[in-house]
Enzyme design. Sequence first.
Site, PDB file in Angstrom:
ATOM      1  N   HIS A  50       0.898  -1.358   0.112  1.00 59.23           N
ATOM      2  CA  HIS A  50      -0.110   0.063  -0.045  1.00 59.23           C
ATOM      3  C   HIS A  50       0.916   1.309   0.045  1.00 59.23           C
ATOM      4  CE1 HIS A  50      -3.353  -2.666   1.895  1.00 59.23           C
ATOM      5  NE2 HIS A  50      -3.598  -2.365   0.479  1.00 59.23           N
ATOM      6  N   ASP A  52     -10.074  -3.459   0.620  1.00 58.83           N
ATOM      7  CA  ASP A  52      -9.687  -3.285   1.831  1.00 58.83           C
ATOM      8  C   ASP A  52      -9.390  -2.225   2.616  1.00 58.83           C
ATOM      9  OD1 ASP A  52      -6.848  -2.729   1.289  1.00 58.83           O
ATOM     10  OD2 ASP A  52      -6.607  -4.667   0.216  1.00 58.83           O
ATOM     11  N   ASP A 104     -18.385  -1.480 -11.513  1.00 58.19           N
ATOM     12  CA  ASP A 104     -17.096  -2.162 -12.325  1.00 58.19           C
ATOM     13  C   ASP A 104     -16.028  -1.042 -12.587  1.00 58.19           C
ATOM     14  OD1 ASP A 104     -15.299  -3.093 -14.018  1.00 58.19           O
ATOM     15  OD2 ASP A 104     -17.094  -4.506 -14.991  1.00 58.19           O
ATOM     16  N   GLY A 105     -15.020  -1.016 -12.088  1.00 55.63           N
ATOM     17  CA  GLY A 105     -13.938  -0.185 -12.582  1.00 55.63           C
ATOM     18  C   GLY A 105     -13.918   0.276 -13.919  1.00 55.63           C
ATOM     19  N   ASP A 150      -5.672  -0.906  -8.220  1.00 56.49           N
ATOM     20  CA  ASP A 150      -5.363  -1.983  -7.175  1.00 56.49           C
ATOM     21  C   ASP A 150      -6.145  -2.949  -7.412  1.00 56.49           C
ATOM     22  OD1 ASP A 150      -4.634  -3.159  -4.662  1.00 56.49           O
ATOM     23  OD2 ASP A 150      -5.787  -2.056  -3.646  1.00 56.49           O
ATOM     24  N   SER A 151      -5.909  -3.659  -8.514  1.00 55.47           N
ATOM     25  CA  SER A 151      -7.033  -4.800  -8.925  1.00 55.47           C
ATOM     26  C   SER A 151      -6.701  -6.107  -8.580  1.00 55.47           C
ATOM     27  CB  SER A 151      -6.961  -4.813 -10.623  1.00 55.47           C
ATOM     28  OG  SER A 151      -5.629  -5.321 -10.729  1.00 55.47           O
ATOM     29  N   PRO A 154     -13.379 -10.996 -11.754  1.00 55.98           N
ATOM     30  CA  PRO A 154     -13.967  -9.638 -11.870  1.00 55.98           C
ATOM     31  C   PRO A 154     -12.974  -8.605 -12.168  1.00 55.98           C
ATOM     32  CG  PRO A 154     -14.746 -10.461  -9.699  1.00 55.98           C
ATOM     33  CD  PRO A 154     -13.581 -11.533 -10.557  1.00 55.98           C
TER      34      PRO A 154
END
Length: 290
Positions: A64, A88, A140-141, A158-159, A165
Amino acid sequence: MSQKQLWYEKLHSSFGQYFSIKEVLYRDKTDHQDLIIFDTEEFGRVMALNHVVQTTERDEFIYHEMMTHVPLLAHGDAKKVLIIGGGDGGILREVCRHAGVKEIIMVEIDQDVVNLCQEYFPHHHAGAYDDPRFQLKIDDGAHFVEQTNHRFDLIISDSTDPIGPGEHLFKSSFYQACRRILNAGGLFVAQNGVCFLQQTEVINTYQRLMPYFSDVSFYQAAIPTYYGGIMTFAWASENANLRRIGLNDLESRFADSGLKSCRYYNPFVHFASFALPQYLIEALAKKAPK
């Protein structure tokens, strides 16, 4: 003496890693993916989606901090930040540490991930969901970046891995849409897997970003639970100087930022993170436009 329960990751079919479970805290199928959260001796709480580790309490700070502070300090004046994924809360936590950022939008496809991580990983978000600069959008991004009229200085993807997905977040159309919604001088970064084991993924990202950005590269960090060597992060902008900032300038920006309690990031790590192993340099060179 009872036998320990083991959980095996299924990212790769012929090798992998396992964790000894102290306690399963949550296990179910959301609308989008299989999700499990369990407690361990060595890594604290662990979350996995579709049998692939996404985050752990023990080493999340590396991922991160590097996904956030490297691009934000390289840009130097990012006001509007878009986070794709990131349910998260760890990326959000680190972005919120930058007082100069005025607007943060996070687009997460799975509301359950957000809710469960708020409950089981409170140190990941550390209250950042309550930051007044923050907006959460459940979408959905890939759809969001195609449709939005917002413009951003930094996009952090950040996939998950390019399966399930997260698959749409590695397509050319997604990168093209991200380029469209970046302000002048803007920057795009994305997680790109462990390059020694997932080199095809890295090369595909490189080739798909090249038509839309004049400067495409990668930077790296070593994250224990993303095993197999260094993890690579895609980097794309219109300004190659953003990844060539000198150490003195980085130290000055870091001092001015007020980021005094980083556990992994520092200006020296930032500067060194753009040094890539020779095998990756050569692999990318073979795919570069002539």
